[in-house]
Enzyme design. Sequence first.
Site, PDB file in Angstrom:
ATOM      1  N   SER A 182      84.364  16.425 -32.437  1.00 13.92           N
ATOM      2  CA  SER A 182      85.638  16.980 -32.906  1.00 13.92           C
ATOM      3  C   SER A 182      86.548  17.440 -31.772  1.00 13.92           C
ATOM      4  CB  SER A 182      85.387  18.103 -33.913  1.00 13.92           C
ATOM      5  OG  SER A 182      84.687  17.598 -35.040  1.00 13.92           O
ATOM      6  N   GLY A 210      82.604  14.481 -36.219  1.00 12.01           N
ATOM      7  CA  GLY A 210      83.368  14.138 -37.411  1.00 12.01           C
ATOM      8  C   GLY A 210      83.448  15.253 -38.431  1.00 12.01           C
ATOM      9  N   GLU A 225      74.899   8.310 -34.611  1.00  9.02           N
ATOM     10  CA  GLU A 225      74.935   7.450 -35.805  1.00  9.02           C
ATOM     11  C   GLU A 225      73.940   6.295 -35.666  1.00  9.02           C
ATOM     12  OE1 GLU A 225      79.175   6.879 -35.727  1.00  9.02           O
ATOM     13  OE2 GLU A 225      79.433   9.001 -36.231  1.00  9.02           O
ATOM     14  N   GLY A 246      87.224  10.430 -34.062  1.00  9.89           N
ATOM     15  CA  GLY A 246      88.382  10.400 -34.968  1.00  9.89           C
ATOM     16  C   GLY A 246      89.731  10.468 -34.270  1.00  9.89           C
ATOM     17  N   GLU A 261      76.663  15.390 -27.460  1.00  8.80           N
ATOM     18  CA  GLU A 261      77.367  15.413 -28.737  1.00  8.80           C
ATOM     19  C   GLU A 261      76.491  16.096 -29.779  1.00  8.80           C
ATOM     20  OE1 GLU A 261      80.457  12.159 -29.121  1.00  8.80           O
ATOM     21  OE2 GLU A 261      78.560  11.168 -29.518  1.00  8.80           O
ATOM     22  N   ASN A 303      85.815   6.427 -29.005  1.00 12.48           N
ATOM     23  CA  ASN A 303      84.852   5.621 -29.762  1.00 12.48           C
ATOM     24  C   ASN A 303      85.479   5.318 -31.119  1.00 12.48           C
ATOM     25  OD1 ASN A 303      82.709   4.589 -31.216  1.00 12.48           O
ATOM     26  ND2 ASN A 303      81.613   6.543 -31.382  1.00 12.48           N
ATOM     27  N   LYS A 361      84.291   3.494 -33.414  1.00 12.69           N
ATOM     28  CA  LYS A 361      83.292   3.246 -34.471  1.00 12.69           C
ATOM     29  C   LYS A 361      83.641   1.947 -35.218  1.00 12.69           C
ATOM     30  CE  LYS A 361      82.707   8.185 -34.723  1.00 12.69           C
ATOM     31  NZ  LYS A 361      81.990   9.277 -35.330  1.00 12.69           N
ATOM     32  N   HIS A 420      74.242   6.705 -29.637  1.00  6.16           N
ATOM     33  CA  HIS A 420      75.126   7.569 -30.440  1.00  6.16           C
ATOM     34  C   HIS A 420      74.316   8.086 -31.630  1.00  6.16           C
ATOM     35  CE1 HIS A 420      78.343   8.837 -33.087  1.00  6.16           C
ATOM     36  NE2 HIS A 420      79.114   8.891 -32.033  1.00  6.16           N
TER      37      HIS A 420
HETATM   38  C1  PEP Z   1      81.911  10.467 -31.799  1.00  8.38           C
HETATM   39  O1  PEP Z   1      81.924   9.598 -32.643  1.00  8.38           O
HETATM   40  O2  PEP Z   1      81.275  10.289 -30.748  1.00  8.38           O
HETATM   41  C2  PEP Z   1      82.632  11.708 -32.056  1.00  8.38           C
HETATM   42  C3  PEP Z   1      82.501  12.689 -31.199  1.00  8.38           C
HETATM   43  O3  PEP Z   1      83.395  11.768 -33.190  1.00  8.38           O
HETATM   44  P1  PEP Z   1      84.485  12.904 -33.552  1.00  8.38           P
HETATM   45  O4  PEP Z   1      85.355  13.094 -32.321  1.00  8.38           O
HETATM   46  O5  PEP Z   1      85.245  12.335 -34.703  1.00  8.38           O
HETATM   47  O6  PEP Z   1      83.745  14.138 -33.882  1.00  8.38           O
END
Ligand code: PEP
Length: 248
Positions: A208, A171, A98, A230, A165, A9, A11, A96
């Site tokens: 992460s 993040g 966010e 990320g 998640e 992803n 973003k 998601h």
């Molecule tokens: C995400 O944006 O779905 C995510 C899991 O981000 P990260 O891997 O950066 O934690």
Amino acid sequence: MRRPLIAGNWKMFKTNPDTSVFLAEFLPKLSDVPSGRDVLLCPPFLSIARAVGLAAGTPLCVGAQNVYPKENGAFTGEVSPLMLVDAGVKYCLVGHSERRAYFGEVDTFLNEKVRALLEVGITPIVCVGETLEQREAGQAESVVAEQVRAGLTGVAITSVVVAYEPVWAIGTGKTASAADAQQMHASIRTVLAALGEAELVRILYGGSVKADNIAELMAMPDIDGALVGGASLDPSSFYAICNYVEKG
Ligand code: PEP
């Protein structure tokens, strides 16, 4: 029985030239990734066409990060399911954290998105997860169960992917332990069992994920893949995640 799916992803990162640079490095490496795994990248809307064009003829799938659940109409700034099909999109993230936190998206609206995507043949990746406060209050499993039930109301569950998640892991560099993630995935599968053939549904872990923790996560019986934020922005680190070594 369930093909692993590693999904990136991006973003709100990467322009079209950035997308070309990434794929010029990433696509040649993709042939090293075992063919039994699915690899997906979800760029921002404006880079989807570039990614689809460059990925043509390779095993890479391209997805979207969002959709608006109407066929067309006066919805300024939005993108419809058919527009995604037209662009070559195969999967789309829904809910998601966010989107839930910054854009106020709630389960009933997310359910509309899931249904609208399925109508045009795009696989929704339905994201669920608890906040730190909810986990500390002992509500993690009930919160996630409700998100799963509400998001998937009236839906043929074998046509969707679920991504667990935990919000506190996105993040932040904090990953749920493989054992804790497995426990939640097993709990999600129990909720899914009341809705259909849960054994066929892929449940991804996100939060992460990195090259150094993916193998341990993937060794868990109910973890069927990863949603990577990320670490999907760098071709080498995303490749290392996709090419994780299966634990014996
Ligand atoms: C995400 O944006 O779905 C995510 C899991 O981000 P990260 O891997 O950066 O934690």
